[in-house]
Design an enzyme around this catalytic site. Structure first.
Site, PDB file in Angstrom:
ATOM      1  N   SER A 129      -0.763  43.956  50.677  1.00 60.60           N
ATOM      2  CA  SER A 129      -0.383  42.576  50.416  1.00 60.60           C
ATOM      3  C   SER A 129      -0.023  41.849  51.702  1.00 60.60           C
ATOM      4  O   SER A 129       0.547  42.442  52.632  1.00 60.60           O
ATOM      5  CB  SER A 129       0.818  42.538  49.469  1.00 60.60           C
ATOM      6  OG  SER A 129       1.316  41.228  49.319  1.00 60.60           O
ATOM      7  N   TYR A 153      -2.805  35.543  50.673  1.00 61.55           N
ATOM      8  CA  TYR A 153      -2.379  34.453  49.804  1.00 61.55           C
ATOM      9  C   TYR A 153      -2.861  33.113  50.366  1.00 61.55           C
ATOM     10  O   TYR A 153      -3.031  32.957  51.572  1.00 61.55           O
ATOM     11  CB  TYR A 153      -0.859  34.444  49.641  1.00 61.55           C
ATOM     12  CG  TYR A 153      -0.364  35.422  48.621  1.00 61.55           C
ATOM     13  CD1 TYR A 153      -0.634  35.243  47.271  1.00 61.55           C
ATOM     14  CD2 TYR A 153       0.367  36.541  48.997  1.00 61.55           C
ATOM     15  CE1 TYR A 153      -0.190  36.149  46.321  1.00 61.55           C
ATOM     16  CE2 TYR A 153       0.823  37.455  48.050  1.00 61.55           C
ATOM     17  CZ  TYR A 153       0.535  37.242  46.718  1.00 61.55           C
ATOM     18  OH  TYR A 153       0.972  38.145  45.776  1.00 61.55           O
ATOM     19  N   THR A 179      -6.153  35.947  46.891  1.00 62.26           N
ATOM     20  CA  THR A 179      -5.517  35.745  45.586  1.00 62.26           C
ATOM     21  C   THR A 179      -5.409  34.258  45.297  1.00 62.26           C
ATOM     22  O   THR A 179      -4.827  33.506  46.078  1.00 62.26           O
ATOM     23  CB  THR A 179      -4.129  36.402  45.558  1.00 62.26           C
ATOM     24  OG1 THR A 179      -4.289  37.819  45.685  1.00 62.26           O
ATOM     25  CG2 THR A 179      -3.406  36.096  44.258  1.00 62.26           C
ATOM     26  N   LYS A 261      -9.459  37.102  43.766  1.00 58.53           N
ATOM     27  CA  LYS A 261      -8.589  37.764  42.788  1.00 58.53           C
ATOM     28  C   LYS A 261      -7.836  36.713  41.976  1.00 58.53           C
ATOM     29  O   LYS A 261      -7.377  35.714  42.522  1.00 58.53           O
ATOM     30  CB  LYS A 261      -7.604  38.678  43.505  1.00 58.53           C
ATOM     31  CG  LYS A 261      -6.684  39.484  42.596  1.00 58.53           C
ATOM     32  CD  LYS A 261      -5.835  40.437  43.437  1.00 58.53           C
ATOM     33  CE  LYS A 261      -4.932  41.307  42.571  1.00 58.53           C
ATOM     34  NZ  LYS A 261      -3.847  40.520  41.940  1.00 58.53           N
ATOM     35  N   HIS A 285      -2.327  38.677  37.433  1.00 61.23           N
ATOM     36  CA  HIS A 285      -1.192  39.031  38.290  1.00 61.23           C
ATOM     37  C   HIS A 285      -0.190  39.911  37.533  1.00 61.23           C
ATOM     38  O   HIS A 285       1.020  39.815  37.717  1.00 61.23           O
ATOM     39  CB  HIS A 285      -0.497  37.776  38.816  1.00 61.23           C
ATOM     40  CG  HIS A 285      -0.012  37.901  40.232  1.00 61.23           C
ATOM     41  ND1 HIS A 285      -0.795  37.591  41.324  1.00 61.23           N
ATOM     42  CD2 HIS A 285       1.178  38.306  40.743  1.00 61.23           C
ATOM     43  CE1 HIS A 285      -0.114  37.786  42.428  1.00 61.23           C
ATOM     44  NE2 HIS A 285       1.093  38.236  42.113  1.00 61.23           N
TER      45      HIS A 285
END
Length: 391
Positions: A129, A153, A179, A261, A285
């Site tokens: 992440s 992100y 994401t 995603k 999520h």
């Protein structure tokens, strides 16, 4: 791999004293959850385990998988089995990857270091992440030549995004996962009740505090003004204005395989392909963003049909056991991603816990596949499942 599940069973059943190294560790997901809850501070456990709103989407994820039933075949010679798979050039010893779970430092002192070491040892790809407690370079060093992806992100700063991608490329990450469903945080009642957001304590922003583009935005270095660094992180992390033009920007600055995603609608799957996605991850999520949403396994076959094999489709959200893995593959997934199962393993026993979760799921998947009549993941298709009771 042919006897993986059987080997694990024999190891356990032939050792009633449970003296082998990991015998104290659980097998059932529910037991991992229970032990993790006992190990973690209540605010940390709630952050990992809870969903948005009333938890309806978390329940929908499980319900969507449970509506499908495996329809096993017999006498098909499944003595030689193979559960490995390859997605976009990344090989995995099993048909699952480790999903990006942020802020692992609140789960275990070793955080992503332990997860990375376990994934490398088990040859299951780890998706790191952006909001990790350990820098992407340190994770790469731990993993060596083991397969890993980097999750990004959709923040406000193109300069920081570009810098993160360049660092991931230099550190040997073999794919980029963007994401799309977290341009702002969902209504998370447990975290609101606890008044807890780990980032406000500086947890989970190691990649930002080590990033030259982010540091250039600060008036003072983090060591002199951590509250100022956290405030700037908050300012650029949330980006509700993120759109397909930003996807185009990111697609245009990297040659890494590029997965999107958070896709839950077939129209978005089509747009993802039009905007250069090499892969799609069907995900809500883990039920942490939109409450009352469709379960991921309900969205999966619709999206797979819309994609028509043009790019691989993966799925996360709700995967707990080998049966779930097989169901997702039968519904159109090339592989699945797991999150909470290995996060709970990390909480209970660090690296050894993550290894055990992976080993358990490998063995369970292997046995489920063989007992239902398939020799490899590539043989699994829609005929494995029925949604109604046969007459």
């Amino acid at each position: 791999m042919a006897t993986l599940g059987t080997d694990v069973q024999i190891q356990v059943f032939s050792d009633p004293s449970h003296s082998h190294p990991d015998s104290r560790l659980p097998f059932a997901f529910e037991d991992w959850d229970r032990h993790a809850r006992a190990e973690l501070h209540p605010t940390a456990y709630a952050y990992v385990a809870s969903g948005s709103g009333g938890g309806d989407t978390m329940r929908a994820n499980r319900d969507a998988l449970l509506r499908h039933h495996i329809w096993p075949r017999v006498a098909l010679d499944v003595g030689d089995r193979d559960i490995s798979t390859t997605v976009l050039g990344t090989h995995s010893s099993a048909p699952f990857f480790l999903a990006p779970v942020g802020v692992q430092g609140i789960i275990h002192p070793q955080g992503e270091r332990a997860t990375a070491a376990a994934a490398a040892a088990m040859r299951v790809p780890f998706t790191l992440s952006t909001v990790s407690s350990v820098t992407l370079e340190e994770v790469a060093t731990i993993m060596g030549d083991a397969p890993r992806w980097f999750q990004l992100y959709a923040g406000r700063s193109h300069e920081v995004i570009t810098s993160m991608i360049r660092r991931a490329e230099a550190a040997g990450y073999s794919a980029l996962v963007l994401t799309l469903d977290t341009t702002m945080l969902g209504w998370r009642e447990a975290d609101l009740t606890n008044a807890y957001l780990p980032f406000l304590n500086g947890d989970g922003i190691a990649n930002y505090l080590s990033d030259p583009a982010f540091l250039a935005r600060l008036a003072k270095p983090p060591k002199d003004d951590m509250p100022g660094a956290i405030a700037e992180w908050l300012r650029i992390f949330v980006n509700p204005a993120f759109g397909w033009k930003d996807v185009d920007f990111i697609r245009g600055i990297t040659k890494l395989p590029f997965l999107l995603k958070g896709i839950m609608h077939p129209a978005d799957a089509e747009l993802a392909i039009q905007h250069g996605a090499d892969g799609i991850i069907v995900s809500n999520h883990g039920g942490r963003q939109v409450d009352g949403a469709i379960g991921a396994a309900d969205a999966l076959p619709v999206i797979a049909k819309a994609v028509r094999g043009r790019v691989p489709v993966l799925m996360d959200s709700g995967i707990r056991r080998g049966a779930d893995v097989l169901k997702a593959i039968a519904l159109g997934a090339a592989a699945v991603m797991i999150g909470r199962p290995y996060a709970f393993g990390l909480a209970v026993a660090g690296e050894a816990g993550v290894r055990q979760v992976i080993r358990n799921l490998q063995a369970d998947t292997d046995l489920e596949m063989g007992l239902s009549g398939s020799r490899s993941i590539r043989e699994i298709g829609p005929s494995l499942l029925t949604s109604t009771v046969a007459s």
